[in-house]
Design a protein around this motif. Structure first.
Motif, short mmCIF file in Angstrom:
data_model
loop_
_atom_site.label_atom_id
_atom_site.label_comp_id
_atom_site.label_asym_id
_atom_site.label_seq_id
_atom_site.Cartn_x
_atom_site.Cartn_y
_atom_site.Cartn_z
N ALA A 121 0.82 -1.21 0.00
CA ALA A 121 0.00 0.00 0.00
C ALA A 121 0.85 1.25 0.00
CB ALA A 121 -0.93 -0.01 1.21
N PHE A 147 2.30 1.72 -3.45
CA PHE A 147 1.26 2.14 -4.40
C PHE A 147 0.92 3.62 -4.23
CE2 PHE A 147 -3.25 3.01 -5.15
CZ PHE A 147 -3.36 2.67 -6.49
N ILE A 148 0.72 4.05 -2.99
CA ILE A 148 0.33 5.45 -2.75
C ILE A 148 1.44 6.41 -3.17
CG2 ILE A 148 -0.21 7.13 -0.94
CD1 ILE A 148 -1.74 4.89 0.50
N PHE A 201 1.57 6.44 -6.88
CA PHE A 201 0.35 7.09 -7.35
C PHE A 201 0.52 8.61 -7.35
CE2 PHE A 201 -3.39 9.40 -5.81
CZ PHE A 201 -4.27 9.18 -6.84
N LEU A 229 -7.72 11.67 -4.33
CA LEU A 229 -7.52 10.28 -4.74
C LEU A 229 -6.55 9.55 -3.81
CD1 LEU A 229 -7.40 10.63 -8.64
CD2 LEU A 229 -9.29 9.89 -7.20
N ALA A 230 -5.54 10.27 -3.32
CA ALA A 230 -4.59 9.64 -2.39
C ALA A 230 -5.28 9.29 -1.07
CB ALA A 230 -3.40 10.57 -2.14
N ALA A 243 -8.49 8.70 -0.71
CA ALA A 243 -9.41 7.60 -1.00
C ALA A 243 -8.65 6.28 -1.08
CB ALA A 243 -10.15 7.87 -2.31
N SER A 244 -7.48 6.29 -1.70
CA SER A 244 -6.67 5.08 -1.79
C SER A 244 -6.21 4.63 -0.41
CB SER A 244 -5.44 5.33 -2.68
OG SER A 244 -5.83 5.70 -3.98
N PHE A 245 -5.81 5.59 0.42
CA PHE A 245 -5.36 5.27 1.76
C PHE A 245 -6.50 4.66 2.58
CE2 PHE A 245 -4.05 6.03 6.11
CZ PHE A 245 -2.69 5.76 6.06
N TRP A 290 -9.09 3.05 1.41
CA TRP A 290 -9.41 1.73 0.85
C TRP A 290 -8.37 0.69 1.25
CZ3 TRP A 290 -7.06 -0.61 -3.79
CH2 TRP A 290 -7.66 -1.83 -4.14
N LEU A 291 -7.10 1.08 1.24
CA LEU A 291 -6.03 0.14 1.54
C LEU A 291 -5.88 -0.11 3.04
CD1 LEU A 291 -3.42 1.44 -1.03
CD2 LEU A 291 -4.56 -0.78 -1.10
#
Length: 294
Positions: free
Chosen positions: A212, A215-216, A219, A275-276, A278-280, A282-283
């Motif tokens: 994660a 990825f972040i 990203f 988006l970062a 949201a990704s955080f 989700w992960l």
């Protein structure tokens, strides 16, 4: 009791530097984003409110650039994660000969400046004397047009990013693998788990925070890629690789529209932040506000 101001005086130089090179430019850019300011004109900036933001959000040109940026992000990040994870597991293999040599070798691309990497790949993509063009001709693929054809130019730029930054994913993966508790892996083997079962049911779940993180970070930086697009294609052919960061450069430094460029910069910042986050979320669904796990 007399207060001791010495720590604050020691911090003062760092705070001054931070204000001069970070805070003031940020606030001034925010100020200019609400103004019409053509830098080549002697006229002072004119306040226009949200007009710059509205013009950008309603522009078909900007929507197309955003679409190109998202396509580039999906292609490059997906391949970076796959290759980086595989490379990380390969470098962690205990049967690997000369592991330190290979680990040093594979991280060389990410140590090179992006502008240098882009310049080298531009020469490799050259339609007449490029190395990759020559290799393609050996296999009977002539006139491939790595960066001259709109259909494959974006993939060619993505290849540059994949080559340079997959080792970054591999480095984080390797660090994560070497921190896995040996006792859990040995317990899984004692219970009769196969190598594949240990990989899918033990290693990957334990590696989730490291994956994660990689990825972040990639990203965020993928949305900010500029050098490859400017040096290799200059946004072309046509507008096939005209991503948001390249559009920002054109607005500010070529067209001299400082107000629109500042507004675009803040919109890019907003998109990356949303988006970062949201990704955080989700992960790391089990992470509470304040940094504590449920």
């Amino acid at each position: 009791m007399k207060s001791n101001l010495t720590p604050y005086f020691l911090l003062l130089p760092a705070l001054v530097v931070l204000f001069v090179i970070v805070i003031y430019p940020f606030l001034y850019s925010l100020y200019t984003s609400f103004h019409y300011w053509y830098l080549a004109s002697p006229k002072p900036p004119v306040f226009v409110g949200l007009k710059n933001y509205i013009d950008i959000l309603t522009s078909n040109e900007m929507r197309f650039s955003f679409f190109i940026t998202v396509r580039f992000f999906i292609i490059s990040i997906a391949m970076q994660m796959l290759i980086g994870l595989g490379l990380g597991f390969f470098l962690n293999n205990k049967y690997l000969l000369w592991p330190k040599f290979f680990r040093s070798l594979f991280i060389i691309p990410m140590m090179i400046a992006p502008a240098v990497v882009a310049t080298v790949w531009r020469m490799m993509y050259h339609p007449s004397y490029g190395v990759l063009t020559y290799l393609a001709s050996i296999f009977g693929i002539n006139d491939i047009g790595w960066v001259q054809k709109p259909g494959i130019a974006l993939y060619s730029i993505s290849l540059v990013e994949i080559w340079q930054w997959s080792p970054f994913i591999a480095l984080i993966t390797l660090a994560g693998l070497q921190t896995l508790p040996i006792s859990i892996l040995e317990a899984a083997r004692v219970d009769g788990a196969t190598t594949a079962q240990i990989f899918w049911n033990v290693k990957l779940p334990l590696m989730r925070p490291f994956i994660a993180l990689a990825f972040i970070m990639r990203f965020i930086f993928s949305f900010r890629v500029f050098e490859s697009f400017r040096i290799i294609t200059k946004g072309g052919p046509g507008t096939a690789t005209d991503v948001l960061m390249h559009k920002l450069y054109l607005k500010g430094f070529q067209y001299m529209m400082i107000g629109e460029a500042s507004a675009l910069a803040f919109l890019i910042l907003a998109v990356i932040t949303i988006l970062a986050m949201a990704s955080f979320t989700w992960l790391f669904p089990s992470l509470k506000p304040g940094g504590k796990l449920k």
